[in-house]
Write a protein that holds these residues in place. Sequence first.
Motif, PDB file in Angstrom:
ATOM      1  N   ARG A 101      74.572  18.567  16.792  1.00  0.00           N
ATOM      2  CA  ARG A 101      73.837  19.578  16.041  1.00  0.00           C
ATOM      3  C   ARG A 101      74.764  20.700  15.575  1.00  0.00           C
ATOM      4  N   LYS A 102      75.714  21.077  16.389  1.00  0.00           N
ATOM      5  CA  LYS A 102      76.657  22.123  15.989  1.00  0.00           C
ATOM      6  C   LYS A 102      77.568  21.639  14.851  1.00  0.00           C
ATOM      7  N   LEU A 103      77.969  20.386  14.923  1.00  0.00           N
ATOM      8  CA  LEU A 103      78.764  19.830  13.829  1.00  0.00           C
ATOM      9  C   LEU A 103      77.934  19.725  12.558  1.00  0.00           C
ATOM     10  N   ALA A 104      76.650  19.357  12.705  1.00  0.00           N
ATOM     11  CA  ALA A 104      75.764  19.258  11.544  1.00  0.00           C
ATOM     12  C   ALA A 104      75.577  20.611  10.869  1.00  0.00           C
ATOM     13  N   ALA A 105      75.576  21.672  11.661  1.00  0.00           N
ATOM     14  CA  ALA A 105      75.389  23.012  11.101  1.00  0.00           C
ATOM     15  C   ALA A 105      76.529  23.411  10.172  1.00  0.00           C
ATOM     16  N   LYS A 106      77.671  22.761  10.317  1.00  0.00           N
ATOM     17  CA  LYS A 106      78.839  23.090   9.503  1.00  0.00           C
ATOM     18  C   LYS A 106      79.106  22.060   8.403  1.00  0.00           C
ATOM     19  N   ALA A 107      78.250  21.031   8.309  1.00  0.00           N
ATOM     20  CA  ALA A 107      78.499  19.924   7.383  1.00  0.00           C
ATOM     21  C   ALA A 107      77.842  20.162   6.027  1.00  0.00           C
ATOM     22  N   ASP A 108      78.436  19.573   4.997  1.00  0.00           N
ATOM     23  CA  ASP A 108      77.809  19.538   3.672  1.00  0.00           C
ATOM     24  C   ASP A 108      76.875  18.349   3.543  1.00  0.00           C
ATOM     25  N   ILE A 109      77.236  17.252   4.215  1.00  0.00           N
ATOM     26  CA  ILE A 109      76.446  16.013   4.178  1.00  0.00           C
ATOM     27  C   ILE A 109      76.257  15.533   5.607  1.00  0.00           C
ATOM     28  N   VAL A 110      75.033  15.277   5.989  1.00  0.00           N
ATOM     29  CA  VAL A 110      74.718  14.670   7.279  1.00  0.00           C
ATOM     30  C   VAL A 110      74.045  13.343   6.980  1.00  0.00           C
ATOM     31  N   LEU A 122      65.373  11.949  18.123  1.00  0.00           N
ATOM     32  CA  LEU A 122      66.536  12.560  18.759  1.00  0.00           C
ATOM     33  C   LEU A 122      66.680  14.040  18.415  1.00  0.00           C
ATOM     34  N   GLY A 123      65.877  14.505  17.465  1.00  0.00           N
ATOM     35  CA  GLY A 123      66.039  15.873  17.002  1.00  0.00           C
ATOM     36  C   GLY A 123      67.121  16.007  15.951  1.00  0.00           C
ATOM     37  N   LEU A 124      67.426  14.880  15.273  1.00  0.00           N
ATOM     38  CA  LEU A 124      68.461  14.867  14.240  1.00  0.00           C
ATOM     39  C   LEU A 124      67.896  14.416  12.894  1.00  0.00           C
ATOM     40  N   GLY A 125      66.575  14.489  12.716  1.00  0.00           N
ATOM     41  CA  GLY A 125      65.971  14.111  11.453  1.00  0.00           C
ATOM     42  C   GLY A 125      66.213  15.146  10.374  1.00  0.00           C
ATOM     43  N   TYR A 126      65.733  14.845   9.193  1.00  0.00           N
ATOM     44  CA  TYR A 126      65.951  15.748   8.057  1.00  0.00           C
ATOM     45  C   TYR A 126      65.420  17.151   8.325  1.00  0.00           C
ATOM     46  N   GLU A 127      64.203  17.258   8.817  1.00  0.00           N
ATOM     47  CA  GLU A 127      63.617  18.570   9.070  1.00  0.00           C
ATOM     48  C   GLU A 127      64.426  19.336  10.108  1.00  0.00           C
ATOM     49  N   ASP A 128      64.917  18.638  11.125  1.00  0.00           N
ATOM     50  CA  ASP A 128      65.723  19.290  12.159  1.00  0.00           C
ATOM     51  C   ASP A 128      67.015  19.846  11.591  1.00  0.00           C
ATOM     52  N   ILE A 129      67.682  19.041  10.766  1.00  0.00           N
ATOM     53  CA  ILE A 129      68.956  19.482  10.199  1.00  0.00           C
ATOM     54  C   ILE A 129      68.730  20.570   9.155  1.00  0.00           C
ATOM     55  N   ALA A 130      67.692  20.422   8.339  1.00  0.00           N
ATOM     56  CA  ALA A 130      67.411  21.445   7.324  1.00  0.00           C
ATOM     57  C   ALA A 130      67.123  22.800   7.962  1.00  0.00           C
ATOM     58  N   ARG A 135      71.490  24.038   3.449  1.00  0.00           N
ATOM     59  CA  ARG A 135      72.340  23.597   2.339  1.00  0.00           C
ATOM     60  C   ARG A 135      72.815  22.158   2.493  1.00  0.00           C
ATOM     61  N   ALA A 136      72.569  21.563   3.635  1.00  0.00           N
ATOM     62  CA  ALA A 136      73.079  20.210   3.882  1.00  0.00           C
ATOM     63  C   ALA A 136      72.311  19.169   3.078  1.00  0.00           C
ATOM     64  N   GLY A 212      69.918  22.016  -0.018  1.00  0.00           N
ATOM     65  CA  GLY A 212      70.132  20.597   0.216  1.00  0.00           C
ATOM     66  C   GLY A 212      68.830  19.839   0.063  1.00  0.00           C
ATOM     67  N   GLN A 213      68.891  18.524   0.210  1.00  0.00           N
ATOM     68  CA  GLN A 213      67.679  17.706   0.132  1.00  0.00           C
ATOM     69  C   GLN A 213      67.909  16.380   0.823  1.00  0.00           C
ATOM     70  N   TYR A 214      66.834  15.601   0.896  1.00  0.00           N
ATOM     71  CA  TYR A 214      66.838  14.321   1.595  1.00  0.00           C
ATOM     72  C   TYR A 214      67.103  13.202   0.594  1.00  0.00           C
ATOM     73  N   VAL A 215      68.144  12.426   0.815  1.00  0.00           N
ATOM     74  CA  VAL A 215      68.447  11.240   0.013  1.00  0.00           C
ATOM     75  C   VAL A 215      68.068  10.020   0.854  1.00  0.00           C
ATOM     76  N   ASP A 216      67.051   9.302   0.434  1.00  0.00           N
ATOM     77  CA  ASP A 216      66.489   8.200   1.208  1.00  0.00           C
ATOM     78  C   ASP A 216      66.765   6.890   0.482  1.00  0.00           C
ATOM     79  N   ILE A 217      67.658   6.083   1.033  1.00  0.00           N
ATOM     80  CA  ILE A 217      68.056   4.821   0.404  1.00  0.00           C
ATOM     81  C   ILE A 217      67.519   3.649   1.211  1.00  0.00           C
ATOM     82  N   ALA A 218      66.736   2.806   0.559  1.00  0.00           N
ATOM     83  CA  ALA A 218      66.262   1.559   1.160  1.00  0.00           C
ATOM     84  C   ALA A 218      67.091   0.403   0.614  1.00  0.00           C
TER      85      ALA A 218
END
Length: 413
Positions: A101-110, A122-130, A135-136, A212-218
């Motif tokens: 989570r600390k690394l995610a806070a500093k990332a441009d892309i997660v 796990l608490g690492l979903g889009y809403e958690d990171i946003a 800006r991620a 930032g926003q959610y990019v969802d690729i199937a």
Amino acid sequence: MSMGEVGDEGLERFGKPLDGVRVLAIEQMQALPYATQMLARFGAEVIKIESPGVGDSGRTSLPSMNDPEGRKVGVTFLRNNMGKRSITVDLKNPEGLEIVRKLAAKADIVCENFKPGVAARLGLGYEDIAAINPRAVYLSVSGFGNTDSPYTSWPAYAPIAEGMAGLYEFKRAPGIAPIVSPLGALGDTGSALFAVIGVLAALRHRDATGQGQYVDIAMFDAMVALNDAGISYWSMGLKDPGLAPLINHSFKAFDGYLIIQCARPHMFKALAELVGHPEWVDDPRLAGPQDWFNHLEDVIRPGVEGWAADKSRIQACAALSGVGVASGPIYNPGDVIEDEHVRRRNMLVPMERTDGVPEPVLSPGNPVKLSKVAEPPASRVPWLGEHTEEILREELGLSAEEIARLTESGATG
């Protein structure tokens, strides 16, 4: 300025388009790792999260080589992880999860390619990171996406998405079972390319809006997109694309096969004259593209293969290209490796082996050639957990004592 006018040393002043962009990749196998490797090739700094002891499951694939510590590193990992840094973190350990989570806070892309729902649990979903980093750009790659699909809970690998998208039915011979994975891991690499496009678009949007926003690729979506010809043919009544009204087939030369695609009357005329059958042009049986196809086996194939019987694939294709008929040799991987075009375009990246085998591991290079971006020397894959201490120290500012304590607790490996 044209390609090649400035040497790589001169291009270094321009930098790379993704210099300074930080990527946190929680990834396995190929689809997402291929995408993040592409981002790394454009200059992004990619930190790869791996589980202690095992790491990315692609490391267990076959064939494999040994790393400097004697651990097996499989080919799937070797071809998808160049230029990244590896940190081993136990995501089931609360302290390990906090590191991510600390690394995610500093990332441009997660980015992640868990099964749908796992990242959120796990608490690492889009809403958690946003919530911690609005800006991620958040990227998910999965079999059927993370929104509305009847298949959301289904596990998927590349061939599942390929088959469901209709790719295995395209030109399948009647009575013959579909060939699985005829193009290797197209479901992975094709999905990865759409993932990169999505991320670059989202970064551009982030630059304009600050969000930032959610990019969802199937993977299934990506393969449907790649089956554009089959789907559009079907919608217009052509249920069997093998009956497409043109010459688009393989023909035998003395050292293998070549492809000829001939769809226009002037091309057919040039083909007929080249192979010594100018009478085809006025033959009423061969009046148009559908007729060419109808008489492929009894007229055209014998004529073309009779002409090519004493020629190599390259010789035949050079002659065909010389009169404006599109053609190309059908290669095996060894032929690709030896091809002069591939060499000149730097389309093979060698990685020196670390287990005493002299031949390097070869992986495809970057097909995107930019006139003001130098192609760097090949950068090997990271060994499992190779950069754990470095990342904890440099990215999170942890002391040697704190790093040792986290390792002892099992939070890191």
